[in-house]
Design a protein around this motif. Sequence first.
Motif, PDB file in Angstrom:
ATOM      1  N   ARG A  19      15.217  42.669  44.718  1.00 14.23           N
ATOM      2  CA  ARG A  19      15.857  42.512  43.408  1.00 14.23           C
ATOM      3  C   ARG A  19      14.976  43.038  42.274  1.00 14.23           C
ATOM      4  NH1 ARG A  19      15.859  37.161  42.418  1.00 14.23           N
ATOM      5  NH2 ARG A  19      17.197  37.459  40.598  1.00 14.23           N
ATOM      6  N   HIS A  20      13.743  43.440  42.583  1.00 13.87           N
ATOM      7  CA  HIS A  20      12.792  43.939  41.577  1.00 13.87           C
ATOM      8  C   HIS A  20      12.509  42.872  40.524  1.00 13.87           C
ATOM      9  CE1 HIS A  20      14.283  48.261  42.583  1.00 13.87           C
ATOM     10  NE2 HIS A  20      13.525  47.762  43.533  1.00 13.87           N
ATOM     11  N   VAL A  21      12.237  41.646  40.983  1.00 14.04           N
ATOM     12  CA  VAL A  21      11.999  40.522  40.075  1.00 14.04           C
ATOM     13  C   VAL A  21      10.663  39.870  40.409  1.00 14.04           C
ATOM     14  CG1 VAL A  21      12.766  38.219  39.373  1.00 14.04           C
ATOM     15  CG2 VAL A  21      14.439  40.057  39.647  1.00 14.04           C
ATOM     16  N   VAL A  22       9.859  39.610  39.370  1.00 12.80           N
ATOM     17  CA  VAL A  22       8.594  38.891  39.510  1.00 12.80           C
ATOM     18  C   VAL A  22       8.755  37.540  38.828  1.00 12.80           C
ATOM     19  CG1 VAL A  22       6.113  38.917  39.063  1.00 12.80           C
ATOM     20  CG2 VAL A  22       7.330  41.071  39.441  1.00 12.80           C
ATOM     21  N   ASP A  23       8.582  36.447  39.592  1.00 17.49           N
ATOM     22  CA  ASP A  23       8.694  35.088  39.041  1.00 17.49           C
ATOM     23  C   ASP A  23       7.307  34.628  38.617  1.00 17.49           C
ATOM     24  OD1 ASP A  23       9.997  32.632  38.408  1.00 17.49           O
ATOM     25  OD2 ASP A  23       9.111  31.769  40.206  1.00 17.49           O
ATOM     26  N   VAL A  24       7.165  34.162  37.372  1.00 17.43           N
ATOM     27  CA  VAL A  24       5.846  33.813  36.839  1.00 17.43           C
ATOM     28  C   VAL A  24       5.875  32.454  36.167  1.00 17.43           C
ATOM     29  CG1 VAL A  24       5.201  36.224  36.463  1.00 17.43           C
ATOM     30  CG2 VAL A  24       6.312  34.947  34.621  1.00 17.43           C
ATOM     31  N   GLU A  25       4.675  31.900  35.975  1.00 18.13           N
ATOM     32  CA  GLU A  25       4.505  30.697  35.162  1.00 18.13           C
ATOM     33  C   GLU A  25       3.371  30.959  34.181  1.00 18.13           C
ATOM     34  OE1 GLU A  25       3.558  27.544  37.783  1.00 18.13           O
ATOM     35  OE2 GLU A  25       1.706  28.460  38.548  1.00 18.13           O
ATOM     36  N   GLU A  26       3.447  30.324  33.022  1.00 16.25           N
ATOM     37  CA  GLU A  26       2.462  30.605  31.978  1.00 16.25           C
ATOM     38  C   GLU A  26       1.090  30.109  32.385  1.00 16.25           C
ATOM     39  OE1 GLU A  26       2.192  30.768  27.116  1.00 16.25           O
ATOM     40  OE2 GLU A  26       3.897  29.794  28.092  1.00 16.25           O
ATOM     41  N   ASP A  27       0.064  30.848  31.971  1.00 20.93           N
ATOM     42  CA  ASP A  27      -1.325  30.543  32.297  1.00 20.93           C
ATOM     43  C   ASP A  27      -2.140  30.683  31.023  1.00 20.93           C
ATOM     44  OD1 ASP A  27      -4.144  31.074  33.544  1.00 20.93           O
ATOM     45  OD2 ASP A  27      -2.903  30.427  35.229  1.00 20.93           O
ATOM     46  N   SER A  28      -3.407  30.284  31.092  1.00 21.17           N
ATOM     47  CA  SER A  28      -4.245  30.378  29.895  1.00 21.17           C
ATOM     48  C   SER A  28      -5.375  31.384  30.045  1.00 21.17           C
ATOM     49  CB  SER A  28      -4.847  29.007  29.570  1.00 21.17           C
ATOM     50  OG  SER A  28      -5.602  28.522  30.674  1.00 21.17           O
ATOM     51  N   ALA A  29      -5.637  31.850  31.268  1.00 19.91           N
ATOM     52  CA  ALA A  29      -6.751  32.770  31.495  1.00 19.91           C
ATOM     53  C   ALA A  29      -6.402  34.175  31.015  1.00 19.91           C
ATOM     54  CB  ALA A  29      -7.104  32.795  32.986  1.00 19.91           C
ATOM     55  N   ARG A  30      -7.422  34.952  30.714  1.00 21.13           N
ATOM     56  CA  ARG A  30      -7.205  36.339  30.304  1.00 21.13           C
ATOM     57  C   ARG A  30      -6.655  37.142  31.482  1.00 21.13           C
ATOM     58  NH1 ARG A  30      -9.129  40.086  26.724  1.00 21.13           N
ATOM     59  NH2 ARG A  30     -10.399  38.532  25.679  1.00 21.13           N
ATOM     60  N   THR A  37      18.234  61.585  29.213  1.00 20.29           N
ATOM     61  CA  THR A  37      17.332  62.721  29.360  1.00 20.29           C
ATOM     62  C   THR A  37      15.907  62.296  29.650  1.00 20.29           C
ATOM     63  OG1 THR A  37      16.991  62.746  26.959  1.00 20.29           O
ATOM     64  CG2 THR A  37      18.664  64.230  27.857  1.00 20.29           C
ATOM     65  N   PHE A  38      15.594  60.961  29.690  1.00 26.81           N
ATOM     66  CA  PHE A  38      14.224  60.611  30.023  1.00 26.81           C
ATOM     67  C   PHE A  38      14.093  60.152  31.458  1.00 26.81           C
ATOM     68  CE2 PHE A  38      15.536  58.489  26.080  1.00 26.81           C
ATOM     69  CZ  PHE A  38      16.044  57.276  26.492  1.00 26.81           C
ATOM     70  N   VAL A  39      12.866  60.352  31.978  1.00 26.38           N
ATOM     71  CA  VAL A  39      12.539  59.923  33.336  1.00 26.38           C
ATOM     72  C   VAL A  39      11.948  58.524  33.254  1.00 26.38           C
ATOM     73  CG1 VAL A  39      11.124  60.361  35.366  1.00 26.38           C
ATOM     74  CG2 VAL A  39      12.088  62.275  34.089  1.00 26.38           C
ATOM     75  N   ALA A  40      12.546  57.572  33.954  1.00 26.78           N
ATOM     76  CA  ALA A  40      12.052  56.196  33.961  1.00 26.78           C
ATOM     77  C   ALA A  40      11.565  55.843  35.360  1.00 26.78           C
ATOM     78  CB  ALA A  40      13.156  55.226  33.542  1.00 26.78           C
ATOM     79  N   GLY A  41      10.327  55.370  35.450  1.00 22.68           N
ATOM     80  CA  GLY A  41       9.804  54.949  36.737  1.00 22.68           C
ATOM     81  C   GLY A  41      10.308  53.557  37.091  1.00 22.68           C
ATOM     82  N   LEU A  42       9.991  53.140  38.313  1.00 22.90           N
ATOM     83  CA  LEU A  42      10.400  51.810  38.770  1.00 22.90           C
ATOM     84  C   LEU A  42       9.656  50.736  37.984  1.00 22.90           C
ATOM     85  CD1 LEU A  42      11.722  49.808  40.778  1.00 22.90           C
ATOM     86  CD2 LEU A  42       9.732  50.178  42.257  1.00 22.90           C
ATOM     87  N   GLU A  43      10.398  49.817  37.395  1.00 22.72           N
ATOM     88  CA  GLU A  43       9.793  48.655  36.759  1.00 22.72           C
ATOM     89  C   GLU A  43      10.423  47.398  37.323  1.00 22.72           C
ATOM     90  OE1 GLU A  43       9.261  48.553  32.574  1.00 22.72           O
ATOM     91  OE2 GLU A  43       7.948  50.302  32.590  1.00 22.72           O
ATOM     92  N   LEU A  44       9.639  46.349  37.389  1.00 21.64           N
ATOM     93  CA  LEU A  44      10.103  45.069  37.907  1.00 21.64           C
ATOM     94  C   LEU A  44      10.269  44.095  36.750  1.00 21.64           C
ATOM     95  CD1 LEU A  44       7.691  46.241  39.999  1.00 21.64           C
ATOM     96  CD2 LEU A  44       8.669  44.451  41.400  1.00 21.64           C
ATOM     97  N   SER A  45      11.347  43.347  36.766  1.00 20.98           N
ATOM     98  CA  SER A  45      11.621  42.370  35.718  1.00 20.98           C
ATOM     99  C   SER A  45      10.719  41.160  35.905  1.00 20.98           C
ATOM    100  CB  SER A  45      13.090  41.955  35.776  1.00 20.98           C
ATOM    101  OG  SER A  45      13.350  40.915  34.852  1.00 20.98           O
ATOM    102  N   VAL A  46      10.069  40.734  34.826  1.00 19.67           N
ATOM    103  CA  VAL A  46       9.196  39.557  34.855  1.00 19.67           C
ATOM    104  C   VAL A  46       9.958  38.391  34.245  1.00 19.67           C
ATOM    105  CG1 VAL A  46       7.022  38.559  34.076  1.00 19.67           C
ATOM    106  CG2 VAL A  46       7.138  40.986  34.707  1.00 19.67           C
ATOM    107  N   GLN A  47      10.136  37.318  35.020  1.00 19.03           N
ATOM    108  CA  GLN A  47      10.945  36.188  34.585  1.00 19.03           C
ATOM    109  C   GLN A  47      10.187  34.877  34.736  1.00 19.03           C
ATOM    110  OE1 GLN A  47      15.233  38.166  35.964  1.00 19.03           O
ATOM    111  NE2 GLN A  47      14.720  36.063  36.551  1.00 19.03           N
ATOM    112  N   ASN A  48      10.330  34.053  33.721  1.00 19.06           N
ATOM    113  CA  ASN A  48       9.824  32.682  33.747  1.00 19.06           C
ATOM    114  C   ASN A  48      11.038  31.764  33.793  1.00 19.06           C
ATOM    115  OD1 ASN A  48       8.572  30.359  31.351  1.00 19.06           O
ATOM    116  ND2 ASN A  48       8.030  30.419  33.494  1.00 19.06           N
ATOM    117  N   GLY A  49      11.377  31.306  35.042  1.00 16.83           N
ATOM    118  CA  GLY A  49      12.640  30.606  35.225  1.00 16.83           C
ATOM    119  C   GLY A  49      13.786  31.571  35.002  1.00 16.83           C
TER     120      GLY A  49
END
Length: 694
Positions: free
Chosen positions: A511-522, A460-472
């Motif tokens: 595939r709606h996937v975001v590939d990321v690597e860890e960072d230290s900046a805000r 019953t809820f409306v969900a917008g498009l979200e992309l999966s965030v993956q580190n490896g």
Amino acid sequence: MSDEASLSPALEYHVANTLGWQDLRPLQREAIGPVLSGADCLLIAPTAGGKTEAATFPMLTRMVDEGWTGLSVIYVAPLKALLNNLLPRLEQYTGWLGRRVALWHGDVGDGARRSILNDPPDILLTTPESLEAMLVSRRVDHRLLFGGLRAVIADEIHAFAAADRGWHLVAVLERLQRLAAGRIQRVGLSATLGNPDEVLAWYQGSNAGTGTGKVVTAGDAPAPPEITLDYVGSITNAAIVLSSLHHGEKRLVFCESRAQAEQLAFDLREHGVTVFVSHSSLSLDERRQAERAFAEARDCVIVATSTLELGIDIGDLDRMIQIDAPRSVSSFLQRLGRTGRRAGTSRNALFLATEHETFLRAAGLLHRWAAGFVEPITPPPSPRHIAAQQLLALALQESRFTRTAWREWWASSPVMTDGDAVLAFLVEAEFLVEDGGWLFIGPTAEKVFGGRNFLDLLSTFVAGLELSVQNGRKQIGSIEPISLTREVLRGEKPLLLAGRAWRVRSVDWERHVVDVEEDSARGKTRWSSSPMPEAFEMVRARRDVLLGAEPDVTLSQRAKALLPQLREAWSNRVDPDGIVHERSDRGVTLWTFAGLRANETLAAALPVEYEARCTNEAIHLASALSAGLLSRLDLSEVLPHVPREAVEGLKFSAALPPDLARATLAERFVDRAGGTEIARSAVIVRTFNEERAP
């Protein structure tokens, strides 16, 4: 431990010897008789009052004494995490009696589901959406599975009743009632309710005609909590304050948005605080790791949104901190109840406001709370879109049904009040097709809802498009496309997720996937949100504070200094004798402090030339109101204007005629009582020659 109405001897033995309880808690004692009698019940006690046991102990006793077999009890909750948390406890309780409990929701794999279907447990922990999925699935013989169902327990019933998920739940229960061999007992659990009798009657549905329900409350009122209101001015300052307070203690911090939670968690880590994060856009694994680690740790903070407001067990808390303010007193009470569970500890809350507006909101909320106010829970009116969903779901469940017999599935449930009009449109628009008096799923339903085996029809809820965030290979969580700005995509600015910064390496849009690597900046992550309409009582409470009411809590020195400044800044917009009609160089404003719904209701009754634009506090007008106009307005039939595009946010709106869909939204947004109170107020006219802003 035995009462006149008593638990099974085996249960009493294990409660005393395995759990080591000397006695049951007050609610657990008081609930035995009503639940054993088969009456529909609403069990109410403060958080940590033992509501789960109050329902399940006598239900297990009935199971043994009456020889129930197969799937006998369904336990529904609004959150999968809450069900996961309950499973070990109920496995222990059922195991004492040679019975079984199992879990079925969206995160449970096919293997576990097949096991449940092959050998049903005595108790099933699930969500309303998963119940719907079982009813419409071709793999489930729903008559065989649910034929022996005797009772349904709904946890956190207030969370269901306040939203469309509640209408969906009670509609599904009526369909289950028709499949079961006998009447299904309904038991609801809640810690905070302003109108329990009305909520129980709503939950009973067709059962109300076969027996009265019983509200069971028990337990002494808890000791007065320790509440402090402070003003810190920003999330960064909130992190500084939190990093210097309560060392060695376990602290739960509630934020009002995911973005706010991420920023605070990052800042706390910068100050060397051990931090965990929990919100709905984090992966299941990430949330579980955080909640498990927090439960086992001591000197740490978990930053959460409302996902941890309900009864998930994350261990004994020392402190609850609220950034800004929740939107209701009942929400605050849920959060406050997370503290003071250990012997020798007290309930406590520290409010840290980051803006003048949220400071006033917190002060108003605490003023209402101290006066004993708790919002009544009112199911959203006119659930016509849920009626459309139910009719389509019935066609999937039964393969076909007749025009004359559909009402038998929902008895007299108010969810289907406009069922005839909804059904007529479904047939006309070929969501359903008719052949020989039988109705079947039609081509329009296949086109609009048929993807992934009608999965979109089950929630019953409306969900917008979200992309999966993956580190490896590790999934961190999900974000909306709005966060992927040019700077983020170029790697110049990182994202914030799970309280850590992540630099984007690539985006796979297919595939709606975001590939990321860890960072230290805000970094920064944004989630889209709409302005939240605030309740009439909450906005009026802010006006009370501006007019001199003092919240009966401890105020920090910063809070004590800020309150008179805000009262002075707003002094031209509030008046104890009525509402202020302000005319200045920048326009005309009616300072109602009535909430967005009441203001939009009033605005809809005004002549069109006023071109009204509303906020929670005010109605902004193109020209000054004529004398006495407000008092002459007739609000009895008026409905707020609903933009055509807003209808898209109403789930299943495509299965309603456009005019009926807009009317449904308008009827949910109207506040005639609040609007009428404002219309009857005296109007204080104030004119300024220059701009003045609070």
